[in-house]
Motif scaffolding. Sequence first.
Motif, PDB file in Angstrom:
ATOM      1  N   LEU A 110      96.283 136.197  35.903  1.00 47.06           N
ATOM      2  CA  LEU A 110      94.945 136.765  36.083  1.00 47.06           C
ATOM      3  C   LEU A 110      94.061 136.492  34.875  1.00 47.06           C
ATOM      4  N   ALA A 111      94.594 136.724  33.688  1.00 47.51           N
ATOM      5  CA  ALA A 111      93.801 136.496  32.479  1.00 47.51           C
ATOM      6  C   ALA A 111      93.398 135.032  32.361  1.00 47.51           C
ATOM      7  N   THR A 112      94.333 134.127  32.654  1.00 44.96           N
ATOM      8  CA  THR A 112      94.010 132.697  32.586  1.00 44.96           C
ATOM      9  C   THR A 112      92.927 132.335  33.598  1.00 44.96           C
ATOM     10  N   ALA A 113      93.038 132.881  34.824  1.00 40.91           N
ATOM     11  CA  ALA A 113      92.042 132.598  35.863  1.00 40.91           C
ATOM     12  C   ALA A 113      90.667 133.099  35.454  1.00 40.91           C
ATOM     13  N   VAL A 114      90.616 134.298  34.844  1.00 41.55           N
ATOM     14  CA  VAL A 114      89.321 134.855  34.416  1.00 41.55           C
ATOM     15  C   VAL A 114      88.701 133.988  33.334  1.00 41.55           C
ATOM     16  N   PHE A 115      89.500 133.597  32.361  1.00 43.51           N
ATOM     17  CA  PHE A 115      88.958 132.787  31.272  1.00 43.51           C
ATOM     18  C   PHE A 115      88.595 131.383  31.728  1.00 43.51           C
ATOM     19  N   SER A 138      94.102 117.235  33.690  1.00 43.35           N
ATOM     20  CA  SER A 138      94.236 117.228  32.234  1.00 43.35           C
ATOM     21  C   SER A 138      94.845 118.538  31.752  1.00 43.35           C
ATOM     22  N   THR A 139      94.618 119.636  32.470  1.00 44.26           N
ATOM     23  CA  THR A 139      95.185 120.928  32.093  1.00 44.26           C
ATOM     24  C   THR A 139      96.706 120.896  32.147  1.00 44.26           C
ATOM     25  N   ASN A 140      97.262 120.315  33.199  1.00 47.48           N
ATOM     26  CA  ASN A 140      98.722 120.195  33.293  1.00 47.48           C
ATOM     27  C   ASN A 140      99.277 119.405  32.115  1.00 47.48           C
ATOM     28  N   ALA A 147      90.266 124.994  27.792  1.00 53.55           N
ATOM     29  CA  ALA A 147      90.114 126.002  26.741  1.00 53.55           C
ATOM     30  C   ALA A 147      90.897 127.265  27.093  1.00 53.55           C
ATOM     31  N   ALA A 148      90.866 127.660  28.364  1.00 56.82           N
ATOM     32  CA  ALA A 148      91.602 128.850  28.786  1.00 56.82           C
ATOM     33  C   ALA A 148      93.109 128.643  28.640  1.00 56.82           C
ATOM     34  N   ALA A 149      93.596 127.462  28.990  1.00 58.22           N
ATOM     35  CA  ALA A 149      95.033 127.183  28.893  1.00 58.22           C
ATOM     36  C   ALA A 149      95.497 127.215  27.441  1.00 58.22           C
ATOM     37  N   ALA A 155      94.886 127.896  35.515  1.00 58.64           N
ATOM     38  CA  ALA A 155      93.804 127.139  34.878  1.00 58.64           C
ATOM     39  C   ALA A 155      93.353 125.964  35.726  1.00 58.64           C
ATOM     40  N   SER A 156      94.240 125.430  36.545  1.00 54.79           N
ATOM     41  CA  SER A 156      93.872 124.280  37.382  1.00 54.79           C
ATOM     42  C   SER A 156      93.197 124.711  38.672  1.00 54.79           C
TER      43      SER A 156
END
Length: 588
Positions: free
Chosen positions: A492-497, A155-157, A505-507, A536-537
């Motif tokens: 990195l920021a996306t992975a952390v969130f 769903s993120t993609n 939500a992070a994406a 995010a995925s």
Amino acid sequence: MPIEAWFTAALILGMLVVLSLSRAAPDLVFVGGVVLLLLTGIISPAQAFSGFANQGVITVGALYVVVAGLRETGGIQWIGHRLLGRPRSLRRAQLRLTAPVAFISAFLNNTPVVGMLIPAVADWARKLRFPVSRLMMPLSFAAILGGTITVIGTSTNLVVNGLLIERTGAGLNLFDVAWVGVPVTLAGLALMLLGNRWLFPDRRPAIGEIDDPREYTLEMLVDPKGPLVGRSIEEAGLRNLPGGFLMEIDRDGTLLPAVSPQERLRGGDRLIFVGVVDSMVDLQKMRGLTPATHQVFKLDGHRADRALLEVVVSDTCPIVGETVRDGRFRNRYNAVVIAVARNGERLRGKIGEIRLRPGDTLLVEAGPAFLAQNRNRRDFFLISQIDGSATPRHERGLLALGILAAMVASATAGLLSMLEAALAAAALMVVTRCVTLETARSSIDWPVLFTIAAAFGVGAAMETTGLAQTLAHALTGLAGPHPWAQLAMIYLATAVFTALITNNAAAVLMFPIAFAVAGDLGASPLPFAIAIMFAASASFATPFGYQTNLMVYGPGGYHFTDYLRAGIPMNLATAAVALTLIPLVWSW
């Protein structure tokens, strides 16, 4: 940052510490955190409980009912047998599991794939005597990796692609991300297979280490019209039983001891097994085997509505000293003796001819009223019902598999959303009696749903207070003017969130930041959007970063730190591959 943001940051840090250093239930920790955020006014009631109305959470709940329908009809056993087979080593088992799961998840939403396979993998691991903790996390990770191969894989993609179309007017084709997704998936699978001993813990339950377990003697008949006729002992799955073995075959009055794995089964063969109760329950559920005592077919109601119970005979039981048949056990108790255990002694002869003694443990099949009617009688020292022991409704197995196929096909073709397809499939499972309403209700794993739903409230607090935006800008500000460094910081920021506030939500949070960074650099936004997709995925380091991780948390018996141990190397490996290939495929 405002005081609310500092409070939110401290609360999240405290939640992570509690989850890391204690065995506190994740649902309790997350719901408690959301309640504190609500009481302090940081989030509104609508934000606090928005997760309970989220389509993904409701879809997961509906899928539990679909899986219950497959389990109650024997569909899970069929899937496990066809897809997973009988590998001889743990590494081969992981390969047999992860490769097809990754491929399937490229085209199907990975949540139903994992939800469908969790009970099949648990049953498979127990039969092969592999630690389930070394298979559940690879199941989730493989589904996550496979989802990165296509635009519809997660769903993120789809969310990021929709944002791209909204901002630029052009989106991605189905396999555009496969140039990076396939190498990322192969790298992740290779790391899991090569490092499985170090990445995944061995969480065997202590009860599995009992040296002298209680063993039953059980007789089963090969159904002349069943699927086992003509198969060898090994092909039928009767060779390596968990905690049990086939002692001998009675074929037309001739005993065949020390049965060879290559011996072919014939209709009417009487099979004598010895083993622990779990093994006996598995045999009762196997299609093609029927109880040797036909008394079970004389009880009222369908076998699927009954359960198996362990009963310890007392010295005041009126049938002590008599055989099961002469004591008229079925008429007296409206239950049938399936197997008998006697202090490790190997009992021979037919069940009905066994003369009962005080202390004998009987495995009986009975209706739902047996426990209430006999728990206070002096006939038995102890009565204990065995969970999940109901005989599958094999006659509805094809129907349940058909409902599953229709759910997958309708969602894949876009005829129904995943939520609509899952709800329709769950309703059909109940309406067609593939699963009873009571079983459907009890099959829903409420702690998992509460944890996923509460995570949305925590994510809302990070966005509302500006904490998420502050952290994101701080990270990207460290990268300087180089596009690749900015790409790495966005990743990195996306992975952390994602690890903190869930992937979608992070994406959504990071996309406008990435778009602004691309504009400042005079670069194409496409590489940054792709980086957000993968970061995010491909979330492995926490149980709540991706809902499939959370779904296997309980069944795998994991601790929070287990995800850090396995997930951080997976995150680093997939990030290295993705960040290397993205600029090569999509230029600045």
